[in-house]
Design a protein around this motif. Structure first.
Motif, PDB file in Angstrom:
ATOM      1  N   SER A 105      77.837  40.278  84.756  1.00  0.00           N
ATOM      2  CA  SER A 105      76.517  39.641  84.806  1.00  0.00           C
ATOM      3  C   SER A 105      76.658  38.229  85.349  1.00  0.00           C
ATOM      4  N   GLN A 128      70.248  48.493  80.350  1.00  0.00           N
ATOM      5  CA  GLN A 128      70.009  48.318  81.777  1.00  0.00           C
ATOM      6  C   GLN A 128      69.399  49.570  82.389  1.00  0.00           C
ATOM      7  N   VAL A 157      71.340  39.259  96.516  1.00  0.00           N
ATOM      8  CA  VAL A 157      72.447  39.571  95.611  1.00  0.00           C
ATOM      9  C   VAL A 157      73.677  39.947  96.428  1.00  0.00           C
ATOM     10  N   VAL A 189      68.103  43.284  88.243  1.00  0.00           N
ATOM     11  CA  VAL A 189      67.763  41.870  88.355  1.00  0.00           C
ATOM     12  C   VAL A 189      66.702  41.558  87.321  1.00  0.00           C
ATOM     13  N   TRP A 190      66.878  40.440  86.616  1.00  0.00           N
ATOM     14  CA  TRP A 190      65.993  40.065  85.516  1.00  0.00           C
ATOM     15  C   TRP A 190      65.323  38.726  85.799  1.00  0.00           C
ATOM     16  N   ALA A 233      79.472  40.661  90.744  1.00  0.00           N
ATOM     17  CA  ALA A 233      78.156  40.468  91.333  1.00  0.00           C
ATOM     18  C   ALA A 233      77.757  39.007  91.256  1.00  0.00           C
ATOM     19  N   ILE A 271      74.111  36.278  92.287  1.00  0.00           N
ATOM     20  CA  ILE A 271      72.688  36.268  92.607  1.00  0.00           C
ATOM     21  C   ILE A 271      72.256  34.869  93.033  1.00  0.00           C
ATOM     22  N   SER A 303      71.506  32.952  87.677  1.00  0.00           N
ATOM     23  CA  SER A 303      71.375  32.175  88.910  1.00  0.00           C
ATOM     24  C   SER A 303      71.533  30.687  88.629  1.00  0.00           C
ATOM     25  N   PHE A 356      72.777  48.181  89.426  1.00  0.00           N
ATOM     26  CA  PHE A 356      72.560  46.783  89.034  1.00  0.00           C
ATOM     27  C   PHE A 356      71.075  46.539  88.813  1.00  0.00           C
ATOM     28  N   ILE A 389      71.532  38.764  87.123  1.00  0.00           N
ATOM     29  CA  ILE A 389      71.906  40.101  87.552  1.00  0.00           C
ATOM     30  C   ILE A 389      72.876  40.677  86.533  1.00  0.00           C
ATOM     31  N   THR A 390      72.675  41.945  86.193  1.00  0.00           N
ATOM     32  CA  THR A 390      73.621  42.667  85.342  1.00  0.00           C
ATOM     33  C   THR A 390      74.029  43.936  86.071  1.00  0.00           C
ATOM     34  N   VAL A 391      75.286  44.358  85.874  1.00  0.00           N
ATOM     35  CA  VAL A 391      75.761  45.531  86.606  1.00  0.00           C
ATOM     36  C   VAL A 391      76.539  46.465  85.692  1.00  0.00           C
TER      37      VAL A 391
END
Length: 326
Positions: free
Chosen positions: A85, A75, A135, A104-105, A126, A128, A88, A102, A95-97
């Motif tokens: 993570s 990340q 987010v 966004v992919w 988190a 999304i 959507s 964080f 989203i990964t944190v």
């Protein structure tokens, strides 16, 4: 001799009863991370899996075709461990944190949209929205932070008096659900920050979920209380008929129509509940890594497939599809 026989018979009976409690066999298994995973997310229909492991980094997998779609890597440049993570609702973004940042992919292109940092709290959860721009973060400082990455708008929801443990976001990004250590969960409007409903618990709230059409909400605490709320009026629809003396939830998801709720726990349990009655419909135990003793697995995510099966992903790096017997 007779006492030994009776003891052995009693033990056998316990194992038999425990075995009967399982609702059906495992239909399929995917061993995706031999070293285990620190986060594991499933798409709404259970087809895609997104997980992080120390050896592999962030990986996107198509469970239906049983093939890796993308190695997304780390990340951040420091290879910080990813702790949460979410994919959507429309399966396009994720989203990964980590504790402090964080990402966004865009899953269609297999690339990051950006990396953002949070300086005033540890990220605990988190969510999304479908546009990949809105987010929601649960922070240790008592804030639920909503950010629109498209226009830079930032809204700090400050109703919680202690750390926020769990958040959920409607697919369109308009409504947020947050639960915290103050024994409260709130449904609120991300445009205005206005509280729509306030849900009280006897102990701290550590799990929340929203039904995708906005009909129902789920909130659960660490003291064996888990409620389903009718969002047309904010009233309690049912309470889960939990059979254990103490049960925490690590994941939850509604079926598309809201008739069922799938849940996972930190102790391998995967369950399916009837949302109208709160009664449990099915129960399974997630697999653990073969060489791990004692075996354990946190069920990080659950999903209900279009065929009605329950699917789970765990800290063992294993995804499983569960068959529900009649």
């Amino acid at each position: 001799m007779r006492q030994s026989f009776l003891a052995a018979t009693f033990i056998l009976a316990l194992f038999t009863l425990a075995g009967c409690d399982i609702s059906g066999p495992e239909r399929q298994r995917w061993d995706l991370a031999a070293d285990g995973a620190t986060t594991f997310s499933l798409s709404r229909d259970g087809r895609f899996a997104l997980f992080y492991s120390v050896q592999q980094g962030i990986v996107l997998w198509d469970l239906q075709q049983n093939k890796k779609l993308a190695d997304l890597g780390s990340q951040d440049p420091h290879h910080t461990t990813v702790t949460n993570s979410e994919i959507s609702d429309n399966q396009r973004f994720a989203i990964t944190v980590t504790a402090q940042n964080f990402a966004v992919w865009d899953l269609a292109w297999g690339q990051a949209q950006g990396l953002w940092s949070v300086s005033d709290g540890i990220i605990r959860d988190a969510a999304i929205a479908n546009d990949g721009k809105q987010v929601l973060l649960a922070l240790s400082n008592g804030k639920a932070l909503f950010v629109d990455l498209g226009n830079g708008r930032r809204l700090e929801f400050l109703a919680h008096r202690e750390k926020v443990n769990a958040v959920a976001l409607s697919p369109n990004g308009r409504y947020a659900l947050s639960g915290g250590d103050d024994n409260l969960a709130y449904l609120w409007d991300t445009d205005s920050g206005q509280i729509l409903y306030r849900f009280e618990h006897p102990t701290r709230v550590n799990q929340v979920a929203l039904q995708r059409d906005g009909k129902l909400a789920f909130t659960a605490d660490n003291g064996n209380q888990a409620f389903l709320w009718d969002l047309s009026d904010g009233q309690k629809q049912s309470a889960l008929a939990i059979r254990l003396r103490q049960q925490n939830f690590s994941s939850s998801r509604f079926s598309d129509d809201g008739s069922f709720l799938a849940t996972g726990t930190p102790s391998k349990r995967v369950e399916l509940w009837n949302t109208s009655t709160g009664e449990r419909e099915a129960y399974w135990k997630a697999a653990t890594q073969e060489n791990e003793r004692p075996g354990s697995a946190v069920v990080y995510d659950v999903a209900i497939t279009p065929d009605g099966d329950v699917r789970s992903g765990s800290s063992a790096g294993i995804a499983q599809d569960w068959y529900i017997t009649d």
